[in-house]
Design an enzyme around this catalytic site. Structure first.
Site, short mmCIF file in Angstrom:
data_model
loop_
_atom_site.label_atom_id
_atom_site.label_comp_id
_atom_site.label_asym_id
_atom_site.label_seq_id
_atom_site.Cartn_x
_atom_site.Cartn_y
_atom_site.Cartn_z
NE ARG A 59 -4.17 -1.84 1.79
CZ ARG A 59 -4.20 -2.91 2.58
NH1 ARG A 59 -3.34 -3.02 3.56
NH2 ARG A 59 -5.10 -3.85 2.39
CE LYS A 87 -2.97 13.20 -14.04
NZ LYS A 87 -3.40 13.55 -15.39
CD GLU A 89 3.71 16.45 -22.38
OE1 GLU A 89 2.99 17.40 -22.01
OE2 GLU A 89 3.26 15.29 -22.56
CE LYS A 130 2.86 17.13 -14.14
NZ LYS A 130 3.02 15.92 -14.89
CD GLU A 158 -6.30 15.22 -14.38
OE1 GLU A 158 -5.20 15.55 -14.82
OE2 GLU A 158 -6.90 14.18 -14.71
NE ARG A 182 -1.82 16.41 -12.19
CZ ARG A 182 -0.98 15.65 -11.49
NH1 ARG A 182 -1.10 15.55 -10.18
NH2 ARG A 182 -0.03 14.99 -12.10
CG ASN A 203 -4.84 16.01 -19.11
OD1 ASN A 203 -3.82 15.36 -19.20
ND2 ASN A 203 -5.73 15.84 -18.15
CG HIS A 209 -2.04 15.35 -22.95
ND1 HIS A 209 -1.44 16.57 -23.18
CD2 HIS A 209 -1.08 14.58 -22.37
CE1 HIS A 209 -0.18 16.53 -22.76
NE2 HIS A 209 0.07 15.34 -22.27
CG HIS A 247 -3.78 10.38 -23.85
ND1 HIS A 247 -4.28 10.92 -22.68
CD2 HIS A 247 -2.45 10.30 -23.66
CE1 HIS A 247 -3.28 11.13 -21.84
NE2 HIS A 247 -2.16 10.78 -22.42
CG HIS A 286 3.07 11.13 -24.15
ND1 HIS A 286 1.75 10.81 -23.98
CD2 HIS A 286 3.28 12.27 -23.43
CE1 HIS A 286 1.17 11.71 -23.19
NE2 HIS A 286 2.09 12.61 -22.85
N1 LIG Z 1 2.76 10.65 -15.24
C1 LIG Z 1 2.64 11.73 -15.97
O1 LIG Z 1 2.22 12.79 -15.50
C2 LIG Z 1 3.08 11.68 -17.40
C3 LIG Z 1 3.23 12.86 -18.13
C4 LIG Z 1 3.71 12.78 -19.44
C5 LIG Z 1 4.01 11.57 -20.01
N2 LIG Z 1 3.83 10.44 -19.27
C6 LIG Z 1 4.14 9.12 -19.84
O2 LIG Z 1 5.52 9.10 -20.16
C7 LIG Z 1 5.72 8.19 -21.25
C8 LIG Z 1 6.59 8.85 -22.29
O3 LIG Z 1 7.81 9.14 -21.72
P1 LIG Z 1 9.09 9.42 -22.61
O4 LIG Z 1 8.76 10.37 -23.71
O5 LIG Z 1 10.16 9.74 -21.66
O6 LIG Z 1 9.35 8.05 -23.39
P2 LIG Z 1 9.91 6.63 -22.92
O7 LIG Z 1 9.94 6.49 -21.47
O8 LIG Z 1 9.11 5.68 -23.71
O9 LIG Z 1 11.41 6.67 -23.47
C9 LIG Z 1 11.66 6.79 -24.83
C10 LIG Z 1 12.91 5.99 -25.22
O10 LIG Z 1 14.08 6.70 -24.80
C11 LIG Z 1 14.98 5.79 -24.16
N3 LIG Z 1 15.77 6.61 -23.25
C12 LIG Z 1 15.42 7.05 -22.03
N4 LIG Z 1 16.35 7.89 -21.57
C13 LIG Z 1 17.34 7.95 -22.49
C14 LIG Z 1 18.58 8.65 -22.56
N5 LIG Z 1 18.99 9.49 -21.61
N6 LIG Z 1 19.35 8.46 -23.66
C15 LIG Z 1 18.94 7.63 -24.66
N7 LIG Z 1 17.77 6.97 -24.66
C16 LIG Z 1 16.98 7.12 -23.57
C17 LIG Z 1 14.07 4.79 -23.50
O11 LIG Z 1 14.74 3.61 -23.18
C18 LIG Z 1 13.01 4.62 -24.59
O12 LIG Z 1 13.43 3.72 -25.55
C19 LIG Z 1 4.36 7.84 -21.77
O13 LIG Z 1 4.01 6.56 -21.33
C20 LIG Z 1 3.44 8.88 -21.14
O14 LIG Z 1 2.14 8.42 -20.95
C21 LIG Z 1 3.38 10.47 -17.99
#
Ligand SMILES: NC(=O)c1ccc[n+]([C@@H]2O[C@H](COP(=O)([O-])OP(=O)(O)OC[C@H]3O[C@@H](n4cnc5c(N)ncnc54)[C@H](O)[C@@H]3O)[C@@H](O)[C@H]2O)c1
Length: 351
Positions: A112, A134, A176, A218, A228, A232, A236, A239, A243, A255
């Protein structure tokens, strides 16, 4: 070093421009075990962790969205179970948004809730995913449908990670960043106007300022509305269609790339509804395409995207709601837009 405080289910700091291997040290003290969750690509980069009494496990998960699956989530919980993780132990997420989302959700559900620290390694994770608490994984019905609000105890932003990031992922993170500009901080829009990807990437001072400003946006928004309930939602912006495209593309698009298309769509929709002026509407496409981001999607996919949008988390009883802006920094909602306005906004994207 910059520090930004966040007030949420628990208060924590985002520490920017540090060496993460040094900055992590105090969080490892007095832990029995530490699980570092990292994606396959980044596995070899976990070296030189500080010397600690804690037993360190490194758990490798599939890259990107494959890591945000139910089966990966279950596997990580099984690892924690087998290792006998207790409430005094710690999870450290080292990776992009996919890894920080998954790890945070694991941390929120094991016993938990146990402590976790986010070490974002992509621009998108630094300015967005790792900040705000999130967490979650994907369902076959849609993106991020399973999850929780659960803050880390710290976010450590080390800009050195960005050196190895592909141009594609750097640009995806900028989607973003510019979103934060459109919804709150006009200075971000000024800083990115007429800039191309190379000009941003090669300017460390500019990159640091953009990261700090985006995290400030943020932090302010999530500190006011952690779960949210309304405010908040502005994060989005772009988005709702974003999405829907992400799901439709079967996650072959990043993304941030989907958000980029979604931002242009949201601006078109606001313009279509008479809310946003032509100049600001055009600025969306201009800035995003200068940065090398996509701003269109094939027109023949509209009906599938429209169906995907119906399960957006902002929908209420089947009614679509969109975050929109009336000018830079002024957000509002468009509730139940007409189908003809939606279609017109989509068609204006072009193929
Ligand atoms: N929780 C939230 O508030 C929130 C907000 C925005 C996005 N997200 C989520 O985040 C995800 C997208 O994240 P992302 O854009 O970071 O993509 P990702 O996590 O899919 O990473 C993209 C690629 O980059 C590689 N990588 C990571 N760091 C690296 C580095 N320093 N050098 C070289 N390669 C590297 C990873 O291994 C992967 O192959 C989505 O699932 C999205 O839904 C969540």
């Amino acid at each position: 070093m910059n520090r930004i405080s966040i007030t949420a289910d628990r208060n924590y700091e985002v520490v920017i421009d540090i060496d993460w291997q040094k900055a992590i040290e105090p969080y490892l003290a007095n832990r029995g075990q530490v699980a570092v969750i990292v994606s396959e690509t980044m596995r070899d980069r976990i070296v030189n962790l500080p010397v600690t009494d804690a037993q360190i496990h490194i758990f490798t998960v599939p890259d990107s969205e494959a890591g945000k699956s139910f089966s990966t989530y279950q596997k990580v919980l099984d690892w924690l179970g087998a290792a006998g993780f207790t409430r005094n132990d710690l999870i450290v997420a080292v990776g992009g948004g996919a890894v920080t989302d998954l790890s945070g959700f694991v941390a929120s559900s094991w016993l938990r809730g146990i402590d976790w620290v986010a070490v974002p390694t992509t621009l998108a994770a630094m300015v967005d995913a790792a900040v705000g608490g999130k967490t979650g994984i994907n369902s076959e019905y849609g993106k991020n449908l399973i999850g929780s609000f659960y803050s880390p105890i710290a976010v450590l932003v080390d800009l050195a990670w960005l050196d190895s990031l592909s141009d594609r992922d750097f640009a995806a993170g900028l989607a973003e960043v510019i979103k934060c500009g459109f919804i709150v901080d006009a200075k971000i829009v000024e800083l990115l106007k007429e800039k191309n990807l190379f000009e941003v990437r090669s300017d460390r001072g500019l990159t640091l300022e953009l990261i700090t400003r985006s995290i400030t946006v943020k932090a302010k928004v999530v500190s006011g509305d952690f779960k949210e309930s309304f405010d908040r939602e502005i994060l989005n912006y772009g988005h709702t269609l974003g999405h829907a495209i992400e799901l439709h593309s079967k996650y072959t698009l990043r993304h941030g790339e989907c958000v980029s298309i979604g931002l242009v769509f949201a601006a078109n929709l606001a313009n279509q509804c008479g809310i946003l002026a032509d100049q600001e509407t055009d600025l969306h496409r201009e800035i995003l395409s200068n940065l090398g981001l996509p701003t269109s999607y094939e027109s023949r996919h509209w009906s599938e995207l429209r169906a995907n949008m119906a399960i957006d988390k902002k929908s209420r009883s089947g009614t679509l709601r969109f975050v929109a802006i009336s000018e830079i920094g002024e957000t509002l909602r468009i509730e139940a837009p007409s189908e003809s306005d939606l279609l017109a906004a989509y068609e204006r994207l072009g193929s």
